[in-house]
Write an enzyme that holds these catalytic residues in place. Structure first.
Site, PDB file in Angstrom:
ATOM      1  CG  ASP A 158       0.895   6.638  -3.697  1.00 45.89           C
ATOM      2  OD1 ASP A 158       0.554   5.749  -4.499  1.00 45.89           O
ATOM      3  OD2 ASP A 158       1.064   6.420  -2.491  1.00 45.89           O
ATOM      4  CG  HIS A 177       1.886   2.675  -2.255  1.00 46.24           C
ATOM      5  ND1 HIS A 177       0.954   3.656  -1.968  1.00 46.24           N
ATOM      6  CD2 HIS A 177       1.521   1.592  -1.523  1.00 46.24           C
ATOM      7  CE1 HIS A 177       0.071   3.178  -1.105  1.00 46.24           C
ATOM      8  NE2 HIS A 177       0.400   1.935  -0.814  1.00 46.24           N
ATOM      9  CB  SER A 196      -0.695   0.997   2.097  1.00 50.40           C
ATOM     10  OG  SER A 196      -1.407   0.813   0.907  1.00 50.40           O
TER      11      SER A 196
END
Length: 638
Positions: free
Chosen positions: A556, A601, A470
């Site tokens: 996502d 995610h 991320s």
């Protein structure tokens, strides 16, 4: 602060060294509520480890792909139980409400629920408060009743799109708090647990830069807040009927460079879970005499796992590290002592070492690192190194137990966790020093950490790899542009790589919430120019790069696939151009983009992802991976 939203993990060390993660478990009354197979079940507390349980609801009725229970809440008098259901490939969730009777039946279901809590009104009726999430934004609070007096109504709407809303029930269930927050500011409203239909009471109107969280005990509010100097968290208290900020009295202050991980409230004690100078502590505050007992926890421990405990006499919790499974500890208030779980001692305690070192960044800041390696490793300079980094949102680098990290250490790898600025390991100021127009501090810290590791004899550039997920992808991508010679290979999962274009697109669900972290390049030229200096996508150039493996998810919503694909294509073009200029004999790095289906995610426990990443690292470093996959099978149920 929202400890009760955390998934409780339970690890059992079996002869074959398998481990099991329990998604959610709640004790209420004399029962334990949990997931067994594809069912929501309950059993009597003393029979929780047996197969003697009552099935309350079969998740297959929802017709979801591999559903699991993320969170459970039981109504005060056990007439109803609510559970949030999710799937591995999506962040969407469904909240079901089951009526508890001789024949349990699903009373209602609500889509896209984020947080939820029960209270009981003056008529002894159970009221469910829940927040509704749309496009990753959580702005609406609803309340619902069931049975003969069924209703469902919107109760509150947050109109500022940069804020989100979550619910928290104080430990004594006296108040339900509506927490309205962005990355740097919060506002809390109280709903009386005895009169939930009355209008909520505002504690303190939001003040930019002021964060606060609320607990309750004996008609007093205990407020964890950063108000005042220094702007780190401190504990304050005030009478529940005079909650405004001018009435807050300072009760307890933290040492500098301290991260408040969590707070738990008991009848006569307040327990603070702390991280100070990269070590874990528990502070037990006696509320009757304001005494403080500070307990330094074992040096191997890197993280807490909180227990949803209702026993007023004990405070149980677990400690864990990336290579050591969680272990139970209990602080007993009557004895004033911390008790350690007895039984099987993990052999990793004798076969590995944990070190805590510091690197000096360019501006002289000391950056903490946590390092793991085998005790009997010789000539560490020739061992492969896997560096971990995050450095965003004031969040700590994840240091929970991961079996793939364990087997890497067993196979001779060195693991290094770099706690750079932008993260939260040293408190709120540590985050502030690595966000907005100070984001480059995090990059300088990461560079200093890797150079320090090499300088102190931990591996070498040709054996050094780097991993992140991320927002951690920002620093990794930036380092690949600025100092690629420090690395041999990189693995990224759902990485944030196109900061500028993403933050310019206000139609994306999280852009407005993210302005406090990255800045507003659409309206602020200073922010725009600063982001251009470090944005991984913007700074790709023809040069040698480390090999890169990227795992991305098709749908996502947090990190759009488009930005990752654009980055990958641009990177490949730059590598091709560099190869042409270099001439024959140049060994170009490998760039792999692995696009997985689904809309989640990050999928931490994906065996396919874990296998692909480890295989990539071993191949890039020219290592034999035969034994590691055999060892990995001991932990992962392939």
């Amino acid at each position: 602060m929202d400890a009760f939203e955390k998934v409780r993990t339970k690890l059992e060390t079996q002869p074959q060294e398998e481990y099991e993660i329990i998604n959610a478990e709640v004790k209420h009354g004399g029962f334990v509520y949990y997931q067994e197979g594809c069912c929501l079940v309950r059993s009597k507390d003393e029979e929780a480890d047996n197969d003697n349980y009552e099935v309350l609801f079969n998740l297959e009725e929802l017709k979801l792909d591999q559903p699991f229970i993320d969170c459970i809440r039981v109504a005060p008098d056990e007439k109803y139980v609510a559970a949030k259901i999710r799937t591995e490939d999506s962040e969407a969730s469904t909240c079901i409400v089951v009526k508890l009777s001789d024949q349990p039946v699903m009373e209602a279901s609500f889509p896209n629920v984020s947080s939820f809590e029960w209270v009981k009104d003056e008529e002894e009726e159970d009221v469910l408060f829940y927040t509704f999430q749309r496009n990753l934004r959580c702005h609406d609070v609803y309340r619902a009743t069931f049975g003969d007096n069924k209703r469902n109504e919107r109760f509150y709407t947050e109109k500022d799109p940069s804020y989100f809303v979550f619910l928290y029930l104080t430990k004594d269930s006296r108040f339900l708090t509506i927490n309205i927050m962005n990355k740097t500011t919060s506002e809390v409203w109280l709903i009386d647990g005895l009169s939930p239909w009355d209008p909520p009471v505002l504690i303190q109107k939001r003040i930019h830069g002021v964060l606060y969280y609320v607990e309750h005990r004996d008609d007093e509010l205990y407020i964890l807040t950063n108000v005042g100097e220094p702007t780190e968290f401190k504990l304050m208290r005030t009478a529940a009927d005079t909650p405004a900020i001018m009435n807050w009295d300072l009760f307890f202050t933290m040492k500098r460079n301290t991260k408040v991980v969590d707070l738990d409230m008991f009848k006569d004690h307040c327990v603070l879970f702390l991280k100070h100078s990269n070590l874990l502590y528990v502070n037990v505050i006696g509320l009757a005499d304001d005494s403080v007992r500070s307990l330094k926890l074992p040096p191997w421990a890197c993280g807490f796992i909180m227990d949803t405990n209702s026993d007023p006499k004990n405070c149980p919790f677990q400690l864990c590290s990336p290579i050591r499974p969680p272990k139970y500890y209990t602080y007993k208030f009557a004895e004033g002592k911390l008790f350690e779980e007895t039984g099987h001692e993990d052999p990793i305690t004798k076969t590995s070492r944990v070190l805590r070192l510091e690197a000096k960044s360019k501006d002289g800041k000391s950056v903490p690192m946590t390092i793991f390696h085998k005790t009997d490793s010789e000539d560490l300079q020739k061992k492969p190194l896997l560096v971990h980094v995050y450095g965003a949102y004031g969040m700590d680098l994840k240091m929970n137990f991961r079996p793939e990290r364990r087997v890497l250490v067993d196979d001779g790898w060195i693991l290094a966790y770099c706690h750079v600025r932008g993260g939260g390991e040293l408190g709120l100021q540590w985050h502030a020093d690595g966000r907005l127009t100070k984001k480059l501090n995090g990059l300088a810290d990461l560079e200093a950490c890797i150079k320090t590791l090499h300088g102190q004899g931990f591996s070498q550039p040709s054996l050094t790899t780097l991993t992140a997920f991320s927002a951690g992808g920002v620093l990794v991508g930036a380092l690949c542009n600025s100092n690629p010679e420090l690395l041999r290979a990189v693995t990224l999962e759902a990485p944030f790589l196109d900061v500028l274009n993403t933050m310019m697109d206000t139609t994306l669900p999280l852009t407005l919430e993210e302005l406090e972290e990255w800045g507003n390049p659409s309206s602020d030229e200073k922010h725009k120019n600063y982001i251009k200096r470090y944005c991984p996508y913007q700074n790709i150039k023809p040069q040698h790069y480390p090999s890169i493996h990227i795992t991305a998810y098709e749908n996502d919503e947090r990190v759009p696939l488009k930005g990752i694909v654009n980055y990958t294509e641009k990177l490949k073009e730059a590598i091709t151009e560099h190869a042409k200029d270099t001439g024959e004999g140049y060994q170009a790095p490998n760039v792999v983009l692995d696009i997985q289906p689904g809309g989640n995610h990050v999928i931490e426990d994906s065996h396919k992802k874990i296998t692909a990443q480890i295989k990539f690292l071993y191949e890039e470093l020219g290592l034999d991976s035969t034994s590691i996959f055999e060892n990995l099978k001991k932990y992962l149920k392939f």
